[in-house]
Design an enzyme around this catalytic site. Structure first.
Site, PDB file in Angstrom:
ATOM      1  N   GLU A 129       3.335  -4.855  12.184  1.00 32.97           N
ATOM      2  CA  GLU A 129       2.464  -3.697  11.960  1.00 32.97           C
ATOM      3  C   GLU A 129       1.335  -4.192  11.063  1.00 32.97           C
ATOM      4  O   GLU A 129       1.544  -4.453   9.875  1.00 32.97           O
ATOM      5  CB  GLU A 129       3.260  -2.563  11.324  1.00 32.97           C
ATOM      6  CG  GLU A 129       4.359  -2.083  12.276  1.00 32.97           C
ATOM      7  CD  GLU A 129       5.246  -0.976  11.724  1.00 32.97           C
ATOM      8  OE1 GLU A 129       5.860  -0.282  12.543  1.00 32.97           O
ATOM      9  OE2 GLU A 129       5.335  -0.819  10.508  1.00 32.97           O
ATOM     10  N   ASN A 171       0.803  -1.230   0.000  1.00 30.85           N
ATOM     11  CA  ASN A 171       0.000   0.000   0.000  1.00 30.85           C
ATOM     12  C   ASN A 171       0.833   1.276   0.000  1.00 30.85           C
ATOM     13  O   ASN A 171       0.445   2.255  -0.637  1.00 30.85           O
ATOM     14  CB  ASN A 171      -1.029  -0.013   1.144  1.00 30.85           C
ATOM     15  CG  ASN A 171      -0.405   0.006   2.495  1.00 30.85           C
ATOM     16  OD1 ASN A 171       0.547  -0.717   2.757  1.00 30.85           O
ATOM     17  ND2 ASN A 171      -0.907   0.848   3.368  1.00 30.85           N
ATOM     18  N   CYS A 184      -3.158   1.909   6.211  1.00 36.49           N
ATOM     19  CA  CYS A 184      -3.592   1.195   7.425  1.00 36.49           C
ATOM     20  C   CYS A 184      -4.213   2.158   8.425  1.00 36.49           C
ATOM     21  O   CYS A 184      -4.977   1.748   9.287  1.00 36.49           O
ATOM     22  CB  CYS A 184      -2.407   0.490   8.048  1.00 36.49           C
ATOM     23  SG  CYS A 184      -1.034   1.616   8.378  1.00 36.49           S
ATOM     24  N   GLU A 232       7.734   0.584  16.615  1.00 33.27           N
ATOM     25  CA  GLU A 232       8.923   1.031  15.890  1.00 33.27           C
ATOM     26  C   GLU A 232       8.862   2.554  15.824  1.00 33.27           C
ATOM     27  O   GLU A 232       7.825   3.158  16.081  1.00 33.27           O
ATOM     28  CB  GLU A 232       8.983   0.388  14.498  1.00 33.27           C
ATOM     29  CG  GLU A 232       9.161  -1.139  14.575  1.00 33.27           C
ATOM     30  CD  GLU A 232       9.530  -1.784  13.253  1.00 33.27           C
ATOM     31  OE1 GLU A 232      10.330  -1.209  12.503  1.00 33.27           O
ATOM     32  OE2 GLU A 232       9.019  -2.885  12.979  1.00 33.27           O
TER      33      GLU A 232
HETATM   34  P1  NAD Z   1      -0.547  -9.148   3.100  1.00 31.88           P
HETATM   35  O1  NAD Z   1      -0.501  -9.644   4.497  1.00 31.88           O
HETATM   36  O2  NAD Z   1      -1.402  -9.846   2.125  1.00 31.88           O
HETATM   37  O3  NAD Z   1       0.922  -9.186   2.461  1.00 31.88           O
HETATM   38  C1  NAD Z   1       2.009  -8.508   3.058  1.00 31.88           C
HETATM   39  C2  NAD Z   1       3.296  -9.200   2.669  1.00 31.88           C
HETATM   40  O4  NAD Z   1       3.308 -10.507   3.245  1.00 31.88           O
HETATM   41  C3  NAD Z   1       3.466  -9.393   1.163  1.00 31.88           C
HETATM   42  O5  NAD Z   1       4.828  -9.184   0.842  1.00 31.88           O
HETATM   43  C4  NAD Z   1       3.064 -10.840   0.964  1.00 31.88           C
HETATM   44  O6  NAD Z   1       3.643 -11.438  -0.166  1.00 31.88           O
HETATM   45  C5  NAD Z   1       3.588 -11.477   2.248  1.00 31.88           C
HETATM   46  N1  NAD Z   1       2.925 -12.721   2.644  1.00 31.88           N
HETATM   47  C6  NAD Z   1       1.639 -13.081   2.432  1.00 31.88           C
HETATM   48  N2  NAD Z   1       1.407 -14.311   2.985  1.00 31.88           N
HETATM   49  C7  NAD Z   1       2.572 -14.702   3.560  1.00 31.88           C
HETATM   50  C8  NAD Z   1       2.971 -15.871   4.283  1.00 31.88           C
HETATM   51  N3  NAD Z   1       2.128 -16.884   4.543  1.00 31.88           N
HETATM   52  N4  NAD Z   1       4.249 -15.938   4.733  1.00 31.88           N
HETATM   53  C9  NAD Z   1       5.117 -14.933   4.512  1.00 31.88           C
HETATM   54  N5  NAD Z   1       4.808 -13.817   3.807  1.00 31.88           N
HETATM   55  C10 NAD Z   1       3.540 -13.694   3.352  1.00 31.88           C
HETATM   56  O7  NAD Z   1      -0.894  -7.608   3.199  1.00 31.88           O
HETATM   57  P2  NAD Z   1      -1.131  -6.589   1.988  1.00 31.88           P
HETATM   58  O8  NAD Z   1      -2.444  -6.900   1.359  1.00 31.88           O
HETATM   59  O9  NAD Z   1       0.099  -6.539   1.159  1.00 31.88           O
HETATM   60  O10 NAD Z   1      -1.212  -5.200   2.778  1.00 31.88           O
HETATM   61  C11 NAD Z   1      -2.390  -4.645   3.281  1.00 31.88           C
HETATM   62  C12 NAD Z   1      -2.494  -4.868   4.773  1.00 31.88           C
HETATM   63  O11 NAD Z   1      -1.369  -4.308   5.440  1.00 31.88           O
HETATM   64  C13 NAD Z   1      -3.710  -4.201   5.393  1.00 31.88           C
HETATM   65  O12 NAD Z   1      -4.289  -5.064   6.315  1.00 31.88           O
HETATM   66  C14 NAD Z   1      -3.111  -2.987   6.102  1.00 31.88           C
HETATM   67  O13 NAD Z   1      -3.874  -2.470   7.166  1.00 31.88           O
HETATM   68  C15 NAD Z   1      -1.806  -3.535   6.557  1.00 31.88           C
HETATM   69  N6  NAD Z   1      -0.850  -2.465   6.832  1.00 31.88           N
HETATM   70  C16 NAD Z   1      -0.509  -2.173   8.116  1.00 31.88           C
HETATM   71  C17 NAD Z   1       0.370  -1.122   8.390  1.00 31.88           C
HETATM   72  C18 NAD Z   1       0.754  -0.757   9.790  1.00 31.88           C
HETATM   73  O14 NAD Z   1       1.689   0.016   9.935  1.00 31.88           O
HETATM   74  N7  NAD Z   1       0.093  -1.251  10.808  1.00 31.88           N
HETATM   75  C19 NAD Z   1       0.899  -0.386   7.338  1.00 31.88           C
HETATM   76  C20 NAD Z   1       0.520  -0.709   6.043  1.00 31.88           C
HETATM   77  C21 NAD Z   1      -0.345  -1.760   5.792  1.00 31.88           C
END
Ligand code: NAD
Length: 487
Positions: free
Chosen positions: A255, A156, A289, A468
């Site tokens: 996060e 994102n 997020c 962090e």
């Molecule tokens: P996601 O969890 O689908 O993917 C994030 C990363 O994890 C990607 O690189 C993906 O390839 C990897 N991944 C997926 N499954 C995995 C597994 N089983 N093992 C290891 N790696 C794996 O998230 P997304 O759709 O890319 O991002 C959106 C989400 O991120 C939303 O829920 C958002 O709220 C959250 N987010 C949180 C913050 C924060 O600071 N709290 C910041 C940005 C986004």
């Protein structure tokens, strides 16, 4: 966009590495294939982790924080030199307004390296004088890197969120293996080029591309050779990764998702509050997020507030990333659009009043093959509705009225998430009283998204583990040893 690389390679042990397994990188603006990504298999991830370990045993493992600060500033210089290429890569991958990539994403990438370079160079240890009890004895602490840090990041805010972790990890002297989202390979690949050009020693920064399950993400998170793992992404993925690292008892920082509330009191500056909640609901097409998907408005101004939001949301300009005045870009992908549209349908099933939006815009050109949706506002749902409880991660908010401080505090906290909240009021005493009762990691008063990188950042409950930012990042990315001396 001509400067974007079209073949996205892995970067392992100081070399760009192609692989046989590849997948297409698809533009969310028009559905066109804009690149090919080399997917790392288990053996390449293994090579990346080994290279990082070897780098820790080499000169990098003995550098001082001051020496590393010079390297981090050189990386920041390198990003600045190729600023336009980073902007183009970020825009091509995400479809976001170009002005946002320019003003926020890439600029924050530079700031992350400069901020953590200086913080780490200035960080001291602790000293404990034990004379009274034990003669001249004293204790002090030394800060050391963990070793190999695995970094898994989402799509994102790709550059901002990746560098938010790479910068402090390197500043503390670790070597890293990073796995960006499969949706956004561009800026991470350019970052590898910058690392190469800046003379970062081989193995200190490694990049592996791929998906999560049965791909680079899973190979990295389950690898026994990593010392620490930091992850940003969905709460469900965080839970899977936590199980994966549990056997090795690795330290983690997570996060995760949010279902953040904005609270608007009747005594607010009305126009500022409307503008602020518009930003907090629709920035980056709602894919931050920290976005507010739940808006609570004091009953006496509820109808007027909903009317003003509707008028503004309907006027938002949905367009190409580089169009003049563009405010809303596409979503990240067609897959994500399916998810957002499923919530649009669910809201109707749950009995929402659709104040505006709720569908797909029609352009009559190639953008109809893109992943656009309309900015959407709902009212009329109970707090228990799935659309009020679950993270949609799109340009959507539900607005509900409230009557008292105690009531709104309880409703804000009635969530499995606990990332962020914002409050709009002219009464600062009330703001102080109310905000400290929210069970979230960060609360804004009369603003949103402003971050001082020295402040702690993170969430409670499903929104994450750990903090962090500033010294909290230094603490997470380093290990403290206490030394007790009897002179
Ligand atoms: P996601 O969890 O689908 O993917 C994030 C990363 O994890 C990607 O690189 C993906 O390839 C990897 N991944 C997926 N499954 C995995 C597994 N089983 N093992 C290891 N790696 C794996 O998230 P997304 O759709 O890319 O991002 C959106 C989400 O991120 C939303 O829920 C958002 O709220 C959250 N987010 C949180 C913050 C924060 O600071 N709290 C910041 C940005 C986004």
């Amino acid at each position: 966009m001509s400067s974007c690389p079209t073949l996205y390679r892995n970067y392992v042990d100081g070399q760009f590495v192609e692989s046989a397994r590849r997948f297409p990188n698809v533009s969310p603006v028009n559905g066109a294939v804009i690149g090919t990504v080399c997917e790392a298999d288990a053996s390449l991830v293994d090579r990346a982790v080994s290279a990082a370990r070897a780098a820790m045993h080499g000169p990098w493992g003995n550098t001082s924080a001051t020496e590393r600060a010079k390297v981090l500033h050189a990386i920041a210089d390198g990003i600045e030199k190729r600023f336009d290429a980073f902007v183009a890569a970020e825009v091509a991958d995400t479809g976001r307004p170009e002005h946002q990539a320019r003003a926020l994403d890439i600029r924050r990438g530079v700031q992350n390296f400069r901020t953590f370079a200086d913080l780490a160079a200035q960080a001291g240890g602790e000293y404990f004088d034990m004379r009274a009890a034990e003669g001249d004895i004293f204790s002090y602490t030394v800060r050391k890197p963990h070793g190999v840090v695995a970094i898994i990041s989402p799509w994102n805010l790709p550059m901002l969120l990746l560098t938010w972790k790479v910068a402090p990890a390197l500043a503390c002297g670790n070597a890293v293996v990073v796995k960006p989202s499969e949706e956004t390979p561009g800026s991470a690949t350019l970052l590898a080029e910058v690392m190469h050009e800046a003379g970062v020693p081989a193995g200190v920064f490694n990049l592996v591309h791929g998906f999560g399950v049965d791909s680079a993400g899973e190979f990295l998170s389950t690898h026994r050779g990593i010392d620490t793992l930091t992850f940003t992404g969905e709460s469900r993925t965080g839970s899977t990764i936590m199980k994966a690292v549990a056997d090795g008892v690795k330290e983690v920082s997570f996060e995760l998702g949010g279902k953040n509330a904005a609270v608007v009191f009747a005594d607010c500056d009305f126009d500022k509050a409307v503008a602020g909640v518009m930003r907090s609901s629709f920035t980056n097409t709602g894919q931050v997020c920290l976005c507010s998907e739940r808006v609570y408005v004091e009953r006496s101004i509820f109808e007027r507030f909903v009317g003003a939001m509707k008028e503004r949301a309907e006027a938002l300009r949905i367009d190409y990333p580089n169009a003049d005045g563009v405010e809303i870009g596409s979503l990240i992908s067609h897959g994500h659009r399916e998810k957002v549209l499923s919530y649009f349908a669910l809201a109707r099933d749950e009995g929402a009043t659709v104040v505006c939006g709720g569908g797909v815009p029609r352009f009559g050109d190639e953008r109809d093959n893109g992943a656009y949706v309309q900015p959407t506002i709902w009212t009329g749902l109970p707090d228990s509705a799935r659309c009020v409880q679950e993270e949609v991660f799109g340009p959507v908010c539900h607005i509900a009225p409230f009557d008292s401080d105690d009531e709104v505090v309880a409703r804000v906290n009635d969530s499995r998430y606990g990332l962020a909240a914002s409050v709009w009021t002219r009464d600062l005493s009330r703001a102080h009283r109310v905000t400290r009762r929210f069970d979230v990691g960060i609360v804004w008063v009369n603003t949103w998204f402003l971050r001082d990188l020295r402040t702690p950042f993170g969430g409670t409950r499903l929104s994450g583990i750990g903090r962090e930012g500033g010294r909290h990042s230094l603490d997470f990315y380093s290990s403290l040893t206490t030394i007790c001396v009897n002179p």
